[in-house]
Scaffold this active site. Structure first.
Site, PDB file in Angstrom:
ATOM      1  N   CYS A 131       0.827  -1.207   0.000  1.00 30.22           N
ATOM      2  CA  CYS A 131       0.000   0.000   0.000  1.00 30.22           C
ATOM      3  C   CYS A 131       0.862   1.259   0.000  1.00 30.22           C
ATOM      4  O   CYS A 131       1.410   1.644   1.042  1.00 30.22           O
ATOM      5  CB  CYS A 131      -0.906  -0.022   1.234  1.00 30.22           C
ATOM      6  SG  CYS A 131      -1.930   1.439   1.370  1.00 30.22           S
ATOM      7  N   CYS A 134      -0.513   4.115   2.208  1.00 31.34           N
ATOM      8  CA  CYS A 134      -0.316   3.914   3.652  1.00 31.34           C
ATOM      9  C   CYS A 134       1.136   4.182   4.037  1.00 31.34           C
ATOM     10  O   CYS A 134       1.407   4.769   5.077  1.00 31.34           O
ATOM     11  CB  CYS A 134      -0.645   2.480   4.062  1.00 31.34           C
ATOM     12  SG  CYS A 134      -2.111   1.791   3.325  1.00 31.34           S
ATOM     13  N   ASP A 135       2.082   3.711   3.225  1.00 31.69           N
ATOM     14  CA  ASP A 135       3.475   3.652   3.667  1.00 31.69           C
ATOM     15  C   ASP A 135       4.436   4.529   2.867  1.00 31.69           C
ATOM     16  O   ASP A 135       5.581   4.732   3.291  1.00 31.69           O
ATOM     17  CB  ASP A 135       3.988   2.195   3.561  1.00 31.69           C
ATOM     18  CG  ASP A 135       3.152   1.244   4.409  1.00 31.69           C
ATOM     19  OD1 ASP A 135       2.642   1.689   5.442  1.00 31.69           O
ATOM     20  OD2 ASP A 135       3.018   0.074   4.016  1.00 31.69           O
TER      21      ASP A 135
END
Ligand code: NAP
Length: 309
Positions: A131, A134-135
């Site tokens: 992701c 997300c990261d």
């Protein structure tokens, strides 16, 4: 006893919740481990009708939840451990507790497909991720070379998003042509920071002995040549696997594990309906999932009306 339980809180689940709530059925939505579903992990959604400037995936799902709740949907952060669809009422075990319901809408979506390498598992969260939104902004990925694996819309989206942070994004795809939609493919191929690595597969993620990602070993499938690409992050976007394990042996699944309805959204078990990515191997779009959630809700409503008599 519930009238309707909805398993899953993505586009399909919340649309089913909106429709069944407006039919005064007071649905119970069990969110699963990722409330809002996979769309909460994407950046801007550009192809959901009604948002000409696009909308953040997390915001879209929050709005869907609020819209369903406004009409009486109950949303519970919970996962279903087991299902017993053999009788009436239908029985679920939800975080250890029994729940009985007259009808069930399965909208459990799909999870990320893994490469299946041992090093992938060992370095997950140490540079291996599924992701970018997300990261991607983590310090370890800033101004560093990054790798994205895959050739579909997800891989294209991840690669484009990562150009904000990376020094270079190498997009490793097993063929020499992207599967992504034309608009996404054109953006990827025109981007100065994205370098496609065609006809190639990742055979190893380095370096388990250092407990962090330092690079990937890649094999060209046409020449069999092996090479190493330095990177601090590997973003894997090679498609999805439907979340349907709970129904194996009870409902019809195809060879890839997608739920197969018997007619419309209905399954072979009376009162059990399916919607969204857990039962769609073809379209897998936010808007088609929402449409399937609507269809499942209407069928559940008709089924319950038939029971009432
Ligand atoms: P996808 O379309 O199934 O693409 C998966 C990609 O991964 C393909 O390029 C495939 O290669 C590759 N792949 C599969 N297994 C692999 C393996 N074991 N090793 C290496 N490569 C592998 O999946 P997706 O990109 O996640 O998209 C899923 C659906 O969501 C699609 O319908 C897509 O249109 C939609 N989506 C849309 C958007 C958008 O509209 N912006 C964004 C994200 C997703 P091959 O091409 O060789 O099969």
């Amino acid at each position: 006893m519930e009238h309707v339980v909805i398993m899953g809180s993505g586009c399909a689940g919340y649309t089913a919740a909106l429709y069944t709530a407006r039919a005064n059925l007071n649905p119970l939505v069990l969110t699963g481990i990722l409330p809002g579903g996979l769309l909460t992990t994407t950046s801007t959604v550009e192809n959901f009708p009604g948002f000409p400037d696009g909308i953040d995936g997390y915001e879209l799902m929050t709005r869907m939840q609020q819209q369903a709740e406004r009409f009486g949907a109950k949303v519970k952060f919970a996962t279903v451990d087991a299902v017993d669809l053999g009788g009436s009422p239908l029985r679920l075990t939800v975080d250890g507790d029994p729940v009985e319901t007259r009808s069930l809408i399965i909208a459990t979506g799909a999870g990320h497909r893994h490469l299946g390498l041992e090093s992938e598992g060992q370095l997950e969260k140490k540079g291996v991720t599924y992701c970018a939104t997300c990261d991607g902004a983590l310090p370890m990925f800033r101004n560093q070379p990054l790798v994205v694996v895959g050739g579909g819309d997800s891989a294209a989206e991840e690669a484009l998003y990562l150009t904000r942070f990376a020094s270079v994004v190498r997009l490793i795809h097993r063929r020499d042509e992207l599967r992504a939609s034309r608009i996404m493919a054109e953006r990827v191929l025109a981007h100065p920071k994205i370098e496609p690595v065609w006809d190639s597969v990742v055979t190893e993620i380095l370096d388990v002995s250092q407990d962090k990602v330092t690079g990937v070993q890649v094999r060209n499938v046409k020449t069999n040549e092996e090479s190493t690409l330095d990177c601090t992050g590997v973003f894997i976007a090679i498609g999805h696997v439907p979340n349907t394990q709970l129904f194996r042996g009870t409902l019809d699944l195809d060879e890839q594990g997608y739920l197969v309805p018997s007619r419309g959204a209905a399954t072979k078990v009376p009162g059990v309906f399916v919607a969204g990515d857990c039962s769609d191997r073809v379209y897998r779009q936010a808007v088609t999932a929402a449409g399937m959630g609507c269809a499942a809700a209407i069928e559940a409503e008709r089924y319950l009306a038939g029971l009432a008599g």
